[in-house]
Design an enzyme around this catalytic site. Structure first.
Site, PDB file in Angstrom:
ATOM      1  N   ILE A  62      20.843 -53.207 -26.222  1.00 13.92           N
ATOM      2  CA  ILE A  62      21.714 -51.839 -26.275  1.00 13.92           C
ATOM      3  C   ILE A  62      21.241 -50.913 -25.862  1.00 13.92           C
ATOM      4  O   ILE A  62      19.922 -50.756 -25.475  1.00 13.92           O
ATOM      5  CB  ILE A  62      22.098 -51.799 -27.860  1.00 13.92           C
ATOM      6  CG1 ILE A  62      20.759 -51.504 -28.588  1.00 13.92           C
ATOM      7  CG2 ILE A  62      22.757 -52.783 -28.419  1.00 13.92           C
ATOM      8  CD1 ILE A  62      21.166 -51.037 -30.348  1.00 13.92           C
ATOM      9  N   ASP A  63      21.866 -49.983 -25.193  1.00 14.71           N
ATOM     10  CA  ASP A  63      21.379 -48.916 -24.418  1.00 14.71           C
ATOM     11  C   ASP A  63      20.512 -48.061 -25.179  1.00 14.71           C
ATOM     12  O   ASP A  63      20.563 -47.971 -26.268  1.00 14.71           O
ATOM     13  CB  ASP A  63      22.661 -47.834 -23.872  1.00 14.71           C
ATOM     14  CG  ASP A  63      23.458 -48.972 -23.150  1.00 14.71           C
ATOM     15  OD1 ASP A  63      23.010 -49.641 -22.376  1.00 14.71           O
ATOM     16  OD2 ASP A  63      24.670 -48.097 -22.967  1.00 14.71           O
ATOM     17  N   ARG A  64      19.566 -47.377 -24.502  1.00 16.96           N
ATOM     18  CA  ARG A  64      18.410 -46.602 -25.146  1.00 16.96           C
ATOM     19  C   ARG A  64      19.131 -45.377 -25.955  1.00 16.96           C
ATOM     20  O   ARG A  64      18.335 -45.342 -27.132  1.00 16.96           O
ATOM     21  CB  ARG A  64      17.546 -45.766 -24.030  1.00 16.96           C
ATOM     22  CG  ARG A  64      16.248 -45.050 -24.584  1.00 16.96           C
ATOM     23  CD  ARG A  64      15.668 -44.532 -23.352  1.00 16.96           C
ATOM     24  NE  ARG A  64      14.245 -44.043 -23.984  1.00 16.96           N
ATOM     25  CZ  ARG A  64      13.189 -43.941 -23.312  1.00 16.96           C
ATOM     26  NH1 ARG A  64      13.084 -44.355 -21.860  1.00 16.96           N
ATOM     27  NH2 ARG A  64      12.036 -43.545 -23.868  1.00 16.96           N
ATOM     28  N   VAL A  66      21.551 -45.680 -27.966  1.00 22.75           N
ATOM     29  CA  VAL A  66      22.364 -46.293 -28.743  1.00 22.75           C
ATOM     30  C   VAL A  66      21.451 -46.704 -29.974  1.00 22.75           C
ATOM     31  O   VAL A  66      20.383 -47.203 -29.707  1.00 22.75           O
ATOM     32  CB  VAL A  66      23.266 -47.318 -28.311  1.00 22.75           C
ATOM     33  CG1 VAL A  66      24.077 -48.098 -29.282  1.00 22.75           C
ATOM     34  CG2 VAL A  66      23.996 -46.634 -27.107  1.00 22.75           C
ATOM     35  N   ARG A 165      30.619 -47.327 -23.790  1.00 26.57           N
ATOM     36  CA  ARG A 165      30.759 -45.809 -23.360  1.00 26.57           C
ATOM     37  C   ARG A 165      31.736 -45.448 -22.408  1.00 26.57           C
ATOM     38  O   ARG A 165      32.142 -44.528 -22.308  1.00 26.57           O
ATOM     39  CB  ARG A 165      29.364 -45.511 -22.842  1.00 26.57           C
ATOM     40  CG  ARG A 165      28.243 -45.932 -23.918  1.00 26.57           C
ATOM     41  CD  ARG A 165      26.768 -45.992 -23.407  1.00 26.57           C
ATOM     42  NE  ARG A 165      26.354 -44.724 -22.886  1.00 26.57           N
ATOM     43  CZ  ARG A 165      25.252 -44.478 -22.260  1.00 26.57           C
ATOM     44  NH1 ARG A 165      24.309 -45.366 -22.227  1.00 26.57           N
ATOM     45  NH2 ARG A 165      24.947 -43.137 -21.667  1.00 26.57           N
TER      46      ARG A 165
END
Length: 244
Positions: A62-64, A66, A165
């Site tokens: 998962i993105d930083r 998030v 996103r």
């Protein structure tokens, strides 16, 4: 044990599933910052007094900015089998997102073709297929409004970079704090209000169905939305229904 940027949600000999704090990288990048993988390897080494290298691999990312659930494999067998589950879309994912603009539909489906610019680390959503793009699908539901923001539950059907996103932004609803995809101002801690809330899948070795839930971040803006949580992790219908 030192305070960690994660909490353990599930742990056995095959898997480690953690609730990641926003702002922590899952795997290394050009920044050279310490990663969630590093922290979790250190946790395993210390807890089980393991000398030498620890086998621990993230199955997905998962993105930083998030927060939420990340699955690690503790054995090569578990890693291989979990990769297959993700590839076959047999891992059911539920996210919560906070947006400023009201989504038009109460329940909707978004389909776009996404293309990532690796040099800028930005994904663009197109309504029709373009060269180099990949199809992305998600379902969403408006759960309610609080403090001039809307809580949206999102269920991605595919796993593209920055998918939730960019798809929410493409319908005019960028996620709170997400400057990269059009929100007007950052969150004080540089996070975005996107949380990987639930994961449901069959254990790759034990073959039991797991219903995993990551508590919302301990942060005032998030915590007010706890009132909307009507379904708990033990709800056996979670695979088929929305939380609202």
């Amino acid at each position: 044990m030192a305070k960690q940027p994660f909490t353990v949600v599930y742990e056995d000999n095959h898997l480690l599933v953690v609730n990641k704090h926003a702002g922590v990288l899952v795997q290394g990048d050009h920044t050279g910052d310490k990663t969630l993988t590093d922290y979790c390897k250190a946790y395993i080494a210390e807890k089980y007094d393991k000398p030498g290298a620890v086998f621990l691999h993230p199955v997905h990312r998962i993105d930083r900015p998030v927060s939420g659930l990340v699955v690690f494999a503790r054995t090569s067998k578990a890693l291989e089998r979990m990769m297959v589950l993700f590839k076959k879309r047999e891992v059911h994912k539920v996210y919560w997102a906070i947006v400023k603009k009201r989504p038009k539909e109460e329940i909707g489906k978004l389909t776009h073709y996404l293309k990532k610019d690796e040099s800028r680390n930005v994904t663009t959503a197109y309504d029709k297929e373009v060269e180099g793009s990949k199809r992305a699908e998600l379902d969403y539901k408006r759960l309610g409004k609080l403090n001039d923001h809307w809580l949206v539950e999102v269920r991605p059907k595919t796993g593209r970079p920055h998918q939730i996103r960019v798809q929410l932004a493409a319908m005019g609803c960028p996620i709170r704090g997400d400057l990269r995809y059009g929100f007007s101002k950052p969150n004080p801690d540089a996070s975005i209000n996107l949380h990987a809330f639930h994961l449901i899948f069959v254990h790759p070795v034990k073959k039991e169905k797991l219903y995993l839930r990551a508590a919302l971040p301990e942060e005032a803006f998030w915590e007010q939305y706890l009132d909307f949580e009507k379904v708990k992790a033990q709800d056996q219908h979670l695979g088929n229904t929305f939380s609202g």
